[in-house]
Design an enzyme around this catalytic site. Structure first.
Site, PDB file in Angstrom:
ATOM      1  N   HIS A 306      -4.957  39.361  96.069  1.00 41.27           N
ATOM      2  CA  HIS A 306      -4.711  38.044  96.758  1.00 41.27           C
ATOM      3  C   HIS A 306      -4.229  37.187  95.729  1.00 41.27           C
ATOM      4  O   HIS A 306      -4.554  37.207  94.464  1.00 41.27           O
ATOM      5  CB  HIS A 306      -5.786  37.404  97.544  1.00 41.27           C
ATOM      6  CG  HIS A 306      -5.712  36.416  98.494  1.00 41.27           C
ATOM      7  ND1 HIS A 306      -5.394  35.115  97.871  1.00 41.27           N
ATOM      8  CD2 HIS A 306      -5.416  36.445  99.734  1.00 41.27           C
ATOM      9  CE1 HIS A 306      -4.932  34.381  99.140  1.00 41.27           C
ATOM     10  NE2 HIS A 306      -5.075  35.167 100.111  1.00 41.27           N
ATOM     11  N   ASP A 363      -7.124  40.959 105.411  1.00 37.82           N
ATOM     12  CA  ASP A 363      -6.335  42.062 106.259  1.00 37.82           C
ATOM     13  C   ASP A 363      -7.300  43.295 106.241  1.00 37.82           C
ATOM     14  O   ASP A 363      -6.896  44.276 107.198  1.00 37.82           O
ATOM     15  CB  ASP A 363      -5.164  41.994 106.148  1.00 37.82           C
ATOM     16  CG  ASP A 363      -4.353  40.836 106.073  1.00 37.82           C
ATOM     17  OD1 ASP A 363      -3.405  40.151 105.220  1.00 37.82           O
ATOM     18  OD2 ASP A 363      -4.293  40.322 107.342  1.00 37.82           O
TER      19      ASP A 363
HETATM   20  C1  SDX Z   1      -2.410  37.545 103.170  1.00 34.26           C
HETATM   21  O1  SDX Z   1      -1.709  33.616 100.484  1.00 34.26           O
HETATM   22  C2  SDX Z   1      -2.289  33.863 101.360  1.00 34.26           C
HETATM   23  O2  SDX Z   1      -3.263  32.910 101.438  1.00 34.26           O
HETATM   24  C3  SDX Z   1      -2.192  34.845 102.257  1.00 34.26           C
HETATM   25  C4  SDX Z   1      -3.272  35.245 103.299  1.00 34.26           C
HETATM   26  C5  SDX Z   1      -3.484  33.996 104.389  1.00 34.26           C
HETATM   27  O3  SDX Z   1      -4.300  33.817 105.209  1.00 34.26           O
HETATM   28  O4  SDX Z   1      -2.241  33.666 104.753  1.00 34.26           O
HETATM   29  O5  SDX Z   1      -4.501  35.307 102.721  1.00 34.26           O
HETATM   30  C6  SDX Z   1      -3.188  36.575 104.245  1.00 34.26           C
HETATM   31  O6  SDX Z   1      -1.377  37.551 103.119  1.00 34.26           O
HETATM   32  C7  SDX Z   1      -3.361  38.628 102.330  1.00 34.26           C
HETATM   33  C8  SDX Z   1      -2.661  39.473 101.442  1.00 34.26           C
HETATM   34  C9  SDX Z   1      -2.185  40.780 102.332  1.00 34.26           C
HETATM   35  N1  SDX Z   1      -1.439  41.562 101.583  1.00 34.26           N
HETATM   36  C10 SDX Z   1      -1.825  42.873 101.173  1.00 34.26           C
HETATM   37  O7  SDX Z   1      -2.902  43.195 101.176  1.00 34.26           O
HETATM   38  C11 SDX Z   1      -0.763  43.576 100.333  1.00 34.26           C
HETATM   39  C12 SDX Z   1      -1.337  44.160  99.141  1.00 34.26           C
HETATM   40  N2  SDX Z   1      -1.757  43.171  98.241  1.00 34.26           N
HETATM   41  C13 SDX Z   1      -0.520  43.026  97.260  1.00 34.26           C
HETATM   42  O8  SDX Z   1       0.466  43.483  97.665  1.00 34.26           O
HETATM   43  C14 SDX Z   1      -0.887  41.755  96.184  1.00 34.26           C
HETATM   44  O9  SDX Z   1      -2.157  41.832  96.064  1.00 34.26           O
HETATM   45  C15 SDX Z   1      -0.719  40.365  96.974  1.00 34.26           C
HETATM   46  C16 SDX Z   1       1.023  40.428  97.471  1.00 34.26           C
HETATM   47  C17 SDX Z   1      -1.410  40.244  98.023  1.00 34.26           C
HETATM   48  C18 SDX Z   1      -0.658  39.468  95.854  1.00 34.26           C
HETATM   49  O10 SDX Z   1       0.337  39.754  94.909  1.00 34.26           O
HETATM   50  P1  SDX Z   1       0.435  38.907  93.385  1.00 34.26           P
HETATM   51  O11 SDX Z   1      -0.335  37.754  93.340  1.00 34.26           O
HETATM   52  O12 SDX Z   1       1.976  38.507  93.321  1.00 34.26           O
HETATM   53  O13 SDX Z   1      -0.210  39.864  92.418  1.00 34.26           O
HETATM   54  P2  SDX Z   1       0.890  40.736  91.695  1.00 34.26           P
HETATM   55  O14 SDX Z   1       1.414  41.692  92.697  1.00 34.26           O
HETATM   56  O15 SDX Z   1       1.558  40.245  90.456  1.00 34.26           O
HETATM   57  O16 SDX Z   1      -0.427  41.938  91.361  1.00 34.26           O
HETATM   58  C19 SDX Z   1      -1.246  41.845  90.047  1.00 34.26           C
HETATM   59  C20 SDX Z   1      -1.411  43.171  89.618  1.00 34.26           C
HETATM   60  C21 SDX Z   1      -0.113  43.933  89.391  1.00 34.26           C
HETATM   61  O17 SDX Z   1      -0.485  44.904  88.423  1.00 34.26           O
HETATM   62  P3  SDX Z   1      -0.122  44.690  86.702  1.00 34.26           P
HETATM   63  O18 SDX Z   1       1.496  44.447  87.002  1.00 34.26           O
HETATM   64  O19 SDX Z   1      -0.776  43.556  86.423  1.00 34.26           O
HETATM   65  O20 SDX Z   1      -0.412  46.019  86.296  1.00 34.26           O
HETATM   66  O21 SDX Z   1      -2.338  43.736  90.619  1.00 34.26           O
HETATM   67  C22 SDX Z   1      -1.559  44.951  90.975  1.00 34.26           C
HETATM   68  C23 SDX Z   1      -0.002  44.790  90.636  1.00 34.26           C
HETATM   69  O22 SDX Z   1       0.442  45.989  90.829  1.00 34.26           O
HETATM   70  N3  SDX Z   1      -1.935  44.941  92.515  1.00 34.26           N
HETATM   71  C24 SDX Z   1      -2.193  46.070  93.149  1.00 34.26           C
HETATM   72  C25 SDX Z   1      -2.358  45.631  94.512  1.00 34.26           C
HETATM   73  N4  SDX Z   1      -2.263  44.299  94.454  1.00 34.26           N
HETATM   74  C26 SDX Z   1      -1.859  43.707  93.209  1.00 34.26           C
HETATM   75  N5  SDX Z   1      -2.252  47.482  92.670  1.00 34.26           N
HETATM   76  C27 SDX Z   1      -2.690  48.243  93.967  1.00 34.26           C
HETATM   77  N6  SDX Z   1      -2.826  47.729  95.174  1.00 34.26           N
HETATM   78  C28 SDX Z   1      -2.870  46.328  95.513  1.00 34.26           C
HETATM   79  N7  SDX Z   1      -3.159  46.133  96.846  1.00 34.26           N
END
Ligand code: SDX
Length: 427
Positions: A306, A363
Site C-alpha cells: 500500500h 482488497d
Molecule cells: C487500494 O491509495 C489508497 O488508499 C488505495 C486504497 C483505497 O482504499 O483507496 O487503499 C485501495 O488501491 C489498495 C491497493 C490495491 N492494490 C494492490 O493490491 C496491487 C498490488 N500492490 C502493488 O501494486 C503496490 O503495493 C501498490 C500499487 C498498492 C503501491 O505501490 P507503491 O506505493 O507505488 O509502491 P511500489 O510499487 O514502489 O513498491 C515498493 C516496493 C517495490 O520493490 P523495490 O523496487 O523496492 O524492490 O515493493 C514492491 C515493489 O516491487 N512491491 C511488491 C508489491 N507491492 C509493492 N512486490 C510484490 N508484490 C506486491 N504486491
C-alpha cells in the site's frame, strides 16, 4: 517546531511557511516556490506531495490507523450503518435521528432512473466489464439530470448528492442483471439502503426474495470499510475533474474509471483470480511468493502492499475476521480462504515483504466475502465503488466548498530543443 522551512539553491536561501495538521502532520507550503525561486518540485505518483488540506479522513500509515471525521474505522464498522457513515463523511457529523430519516427519505425519492437509460445499457454487450458500464451509465445520468452540473449553491449540491446516492445502486444492480440476462428492476422503498441494493442485484422475476441478515450485515460493513480513504488515486481523480467545475456525476464517472485499475480498486478482482490460479496450480503458495519477489517476473502478490500503510491496513484486519464469521454463518467452505491465510503467513515472515513493509490491504480478503455472498468476481470492484461513493462525494463537496483552484500540475520537459521544420522531401 519551526514555522518555516529553508531551501538553499545556487547560493540563495528561500523561506517557505510550514503548515501543521490537527494530527501533527507537517507540510511545507510551496505555493510561492516558482514565483520566488523559479523552481518546481518533481514527485511522480505524488508520494511526498499533499494536494490539499482535508478534514474528512485521517490515515496513519505507520500505525495502521484509519478514521472518518475523527471516528475510528473499527467503531464505525461495528456500530454504524452505511448511510449513517455516508452522512458523516459528507456533512461532517454523525446524523441525529431526524437528519438520518430525512437523508434516507430524500435518497429513496431519487432511487428511480429514467427508463431511457435502459436503452444505453442495452447497447453494451453482455461481456462488457461492469466497471466500464457503470462509469458510462453514471456519466449518462447527466443527460437526464442536467441540474447536477452547476452546483454552486449548497441546496443544489444536496440535491445532486441525494440523486447520485439514490440512482447509483440501481445502475450498479442493472450492470449485474444485464450480465445475468435478468429484467431490469427497481428496488423496494420499504427496505434499507443495503438490503434494497442486494434485492435489486439478486431478486429473480419468478421467485420470492429473501436474504440472510448475516449477508446484509456483511455487505453493510464492507461498504463502510470502503467508504473513504483520503487522497487515493480515484478520489484524487474525482477532485481533479471536479476542480474544473465539471459536475458531480461527471467527476464520479471519472473516479470509477480510476478505481477500475488492478493497482487500485481492481485489485479485489485480481486477488481472487490470483488465489484461483494458485489453487488450480496445486496450492503451492511458496512458488508464487518467489514469483512475486522476482523482478524479472511481472507477477505481483495482489492485495499486498500500500502507498500509505506500512503496517497492517486496519480494514484488512476487520475484513479477515469478518470473512471467517460470514463463511461460518453461511456454512460456506472456500479453499481460497486457506490459501490466502497461507500466503499472508508466509509473506509476514519473508524478508522481502517485511523489509518493504508489504502487508495485506483492503482488497486481500474482501473478495472472499463477496464470493461467499454470491457476488460474481467481475462485480467486486463495482462493490468497491458502491462503498466509495460517499467518500468521493464528500471529497468533491469539500473541494468545491473550499473553492480549491483548478488542478494543473507542472512538469520537467525532457524533449527536443527548438529545431527547424523539415519539408517532407528532405526528411
Ligand atoms: C487500494 O491509495 C489508497 O488508499 C488505495 C486504497 C483505497 O482504499 O483507496 O487503499 C485501495 O488501491 C489498495 C491497493 C490495491 N492494490 C494492490 O493490491 C496491487 C498490488 N500492490 C502493488 O501494486 C503496490 O503495493 C501498490 C500499487 C498498492 C503501491 O505501490 P507503491 O506505493 O507505488 O509502491 P511500489 O510499487 O514502489 O513498491 C515498493 C516496493 C517495490 O520493490 P523495490 O523496487 O523496492 O524492490 O515493493 C514492491 C515493489 O516491487 N512491491 C511488491 C508489491 N507491492 C509493492 N512486490 C510484490 N508484490 C506486491 N504486491
Amino acid at each position: 517546531m519551526s514555522k518555516t522551512a529553508t531551501l538553499e539553491f545556487n547560493g540563495k536561501k528561500y523561506e517557505f511557511p510550514v503548515t501543521e495538521g490537527t494530527e501533527q502532520e507537517i507540510g511545507i507550503d510551496i505555493k510561492k516556490l516558482r514565483g520566488e525561486a523559479g523552481l518546481i518540485t518533481l514527485d511522480p505518483g505524488y508520494k511526498n506531495t499533499g494536494s490539499c488540506e482535508s478534514a474528512i479522513t485521517f490515515l496513519d500509515g505507520e500505525k495502521g490507523v484509519l478514521r472518518y471525521r475523527g471516528y475510528a474505522i473499527e467503531d464505525l464498522a461495528e456500530k454504524a450503518d452505511f448511510l449513517e457513515v455516508a452522512y458523516l463523511l459528507i456533512f461532517g457529523e454523525l446524523p441525529i435521528k431526524e437528519q438520518l430519516e430525512k437523508f434516507t427519505k430524500d435518497i429513496k425519492e431519487q432511487s428511480h432512473v429514467d427508463e431511457e437509460m435502459k436503452k444505453i445499457l442495452d447497447g453494451f454487450p453482455k461481456s462488457a466489464h461492469p466497471m466500464g458500464v457503470l462509469s458510462s451509465l453514471t456519466s449518462a445520468l447527466i443527460a437526464f439530470n442536467p441540474s447536477s452540473v452547476d452546483v454552486s449553491s449548497e441546496e443544489e449540491m444536496y440535491k445532486a448528492i441525494v440523486k447520485i446516492l439514490g440512482k447509483f445502486p440501481v445502475l450498479a444492480a442493472w450492470t449485474l442483471r444485464k450480465k445475468n440476462s435478468l429484467p431490469l428492476n427497481y428496488g423496494d422503498e420499504d427496505l434499507g439502503y443495503v438490503e434494497n441494493l442486494h434485492k435489486m442485484m439478486f431478486e429473480k422475476p419468478n421467485k420470492s426474495y429473501s436474504v440472510d441478515k448475516a449477508v446484509i450485515d456483511a455487505l453493510d460493513k464492507l461498504l463502510i470499510l470502503h467508504a473513504d480513504h483520503e487522497q487515493n488515486c480515484s478520489t484524487s481523480t474525482v477532485r481533479m475533474v471536479g476542480s474544473s467545475h465539471a459536475g458531480l456525476f461527471a467527476s464520479i464517472s471519472a473516479g470509477i474509471s480510476a478505481l477500475w485499475g488492478p493497482l487500485h480498486g481492481g485489485a479485489n478482482q485480481a486477488v481472487i483470480e490470483m488465489l484461483e490460479r494458485i489453487k488450480e496450480d496445486g496450492g503451492d503458495t511458496h512458488k508464487f511468493m518467489q514469483k512475486a519477489k522476482d523482478k524479472e517476473d511481472p507477477f505481483r502478490l495482489m492485495g499486498f502492499g500500500h502507498r500509505v500503510y506500512k503496517n497492517f491496513d486496519p480494514r484488512a484486519k476487520i475484513i479477515k475476521k469478518s470473512a471467517d464469521e460470514v463463511l461460518g454463518q453461511l456454512g460456506v467452505e472456500d479453499p481460497v480462504l486457506d490459501i490466502a491465510k497461507g500466503l499472508e503467513k508466509e509473506a509476514l515472515e519473508d524478508d522481502y515483504f517485511v523489509k518493504r513493509k508489504l502487508y495485506p490491504n483492503v482488497d486481500f480478503y474482501s473478495g472472499i466475502i463477496y464470493r461467499a455472498l454470491g457476488i460474481p468476481v467481475e462485480m467486486f470492484t463495482v462493490m468497491f465503488a458502491l462503498g466509495r461513493l460517499p467518500g468521493w462525494i464528500a471529497q468533491w463537496r469539500e473541494m468545491r466548498l473550499r473553492k480549491e483552484p483548478i488542478g494543473r500540475p507542472r512538469q520537467i520537459y525532457i524533449g527536443e530543443n527548438l529545431r527547424d521544420f523539415k519539408p517532407l522531401g528532405s526528411r
